[in-house]
Design a protein around this motif. Sequence first.
Motif, short mmCIF file in Angstrom:
data_model
loop_
_atom_site.label_atom_id
_atom_site.label_comp_id
_atom_site.label_asym_id
_atom_site.label_seq_id
_atom_site.Cartn_x
_atom_site.Cartn_y
_atom_site.Cartn_z
N MET A 218 0.85 -1.19 0.00
CA MET A 218 0.00 0.00 0.00
C MET A 218 0.89 1.24 0.00
N VAL A 219 0.60 2.18 -0.85
CA VAL A 219 1.35 3.43 -0.93
C VAL A 219 1.00 4.29 0.27
N GLY A 220 2.01 4.93 0.84
CA GLY A 220 1.77 5.85 1.95
C GLY A 220 1.76 5.20 3.31
N GLN A 221 2.08 3.92 3.39
CA GLN A 221 2.13 3.27 4.69
C GLN A 221 3.35 3.75 5.47
N VAL A 222 3.18 3.87 6.77
CA VAL A 222 4.27 4.22 7.67
C VAL A 222 4.93 2.92 8.09
N ARG A 223 6.24 2.82 7.85
CA ARG A 223 6.99 1.61 8.20
C ARG A 223 7.39 1.68 9.67
N ILE A 224 7.00 0.67 10.43
CA ILE A 224 7.23 0.62 11.87
C ILE A 224 7.89 -0.71 12.22
N THR A 225 8.99 -0.65 12.96
CA THR A 225 9.63 -1.88 13.43
C THR A 225 9.10 -2.22 14.81
N VAL A 226 8.76 -3.48 14.98
CA VAL A 226 8.20 -3.96 16.25
C VAL A 226 9.10 -5.10 16.74
N ARG A 227 9.71 -4.88 17.90
CA ARG A 227 10.57 -5.90 18.51
C ARG A 227 9.69 -6.81 19.36
N VAL A 228 9.78 -8.10 19.11
CA VAL A 228 8.95 -9.08 19.81
C VAL A 228 9.83 -9.94 20.71
N PHE A 229 9.36 -10.17 21.92
CA PHE A 229 10.09 -11.05 22.83
C PHE A 229 9.12 -11.67 23.82
N ARG A 230 9.62 -12.64 24.56
CA ARG A 230 8.82 -13.32 25.58
C ARG A 230 9.16 -12.74 26.94
N GLU A 231 8.13 -12.61 27.76
CA GLU A 231 8.32 -12.20 29.14
C GLU A 231 7.40 -13.10 29.95
N GLY A 232 7.99 -14.19 30.46
CA GLY A 232 7.18 -15.19 31.15
C GLY A 232 6.22 -15.83 30.16
N LYS A 233 4.92 -15.81 30.49
CA LYS A 233 3.92 -16.40 29.60
C LYS A 233 3.42 -15.42 28.55
N TRP A 234 3.93 -14.21 28.56
CA TRP A 234 3.43 -13.17 27.67
C TRP A 234 4.31 -12.97 26.44
N TRP A 235 3.67 -12.67 25.33
CA TRP A 235 4.36 -12.17 24.14
C TRP A 235 4.31 -10.66 24.24
N VAL A 236 5.45 -10.03 24.10
CA VAL A 236 5.54 -8.58 24.25
C VAL A 236 5.98 -7.97 22.92
N ALA A 237 5.33 -6.88 22.54
CA ALA A 237 5.71 -6.13 21.34
C ALA A 237 6.11 -4.74 21.79
N ASP A 238 7.32 -4.35 21.40
CA ASP A 238 7.86 -3.03 21.72
C ASP A 238 8.03 -2.28 20.41
N VAL A 239 7.30 -1.18 20.24
CA VAL A 239 7.37 -0.41 19.00
C VAL A 239 8.64 0.43 19.06
N VAL A 240 9.57 0.14 18.15
CA VAL A 240 10.86 0.81 18.13
C VAL A 240 10.67 2.28 17.75
N GLY A 241 11.28 3.16 18.56
CA GLY A 241 11.23 4.59 18.27
C GLY A 241 10.05 5.31 18.89
N VAL A 242 9.19 4.59 19.58
CA VAL A 242 8.04 5.22 20.24
C VAL A 242 8.12 4.86 21.72
N PRO A 243 8.66 5.77 22.54
CA PRO A 243 8.83 5.49 23.97
C PRO A 243 7.51 5.08 24.63
N GLY A 244 7.57 3.99 25.38
CA GLY A 244 6.40 3.52 26.11
C GLY A 244 5.41 2.76 25.26
N ALA A 245 5.71 2.58 23.99
CA ALA A 245 4.77 1.90 23.10
C ALA A 245 5.05 0.41 23.13
N ALA A 246 4.46 -0.25 24.09
CA ALA A 246 4.61 -1.70 24.21
C ALA A 246 3.26 -2.27 24.58
N THR A 247 3.03 -3.48 24.13
CA THR A 247 1.80 -4.18 24.48
C THR A 247 2.13 -5.64 24.65
#
Length: 130
Positions: free
Chosen positions: A1-30
């Motif tokens: 898709m033209v005009g999409q914003v490219r975002i890198t998402v770092r994924v890791f495990r934390e106990g039983k959880w899958w965690v996504a940390d949006v690179v370059g956006v402080p506090g942007a984790a879920t």
Amino acid sequence: MVGQVRITVRVFREGKWWVADVVGVPGAATETGRLSELELEVRDFLAGFYDQDDESFDLVWDLSDVVGEEGQGVWEKFVAERKALEAGRTRFETERLATLRVLRDAGVSVRDSGALVGVSHQRVSQLLNG
């Protein structure tokens, strides 16, 4: 898709959880209990954060914390091949429909057109009438 914003998402495990940390956006984790739910959570967060449609982001998944650097390279090659396959499939379907229209306009029967392009005559009818 033209005009999409490219975002890198770092994924890791934390106990039983899958965690996504949006690179370059402080506090942007879920986090989610299931990896399959992570993309929806990230897209929902980004849509609210940037006030854009959730499909306006080209997410690049960094799985190196889970699979290592070599595994990340394998993952990236797979993603590139999948995108190429999807693009090729789209081109193929466009060309198949164009071919079926040419055959129809030339008076070739639906049954014969199906034989030529490798689908059933019923599928030819669906494609031409869809």
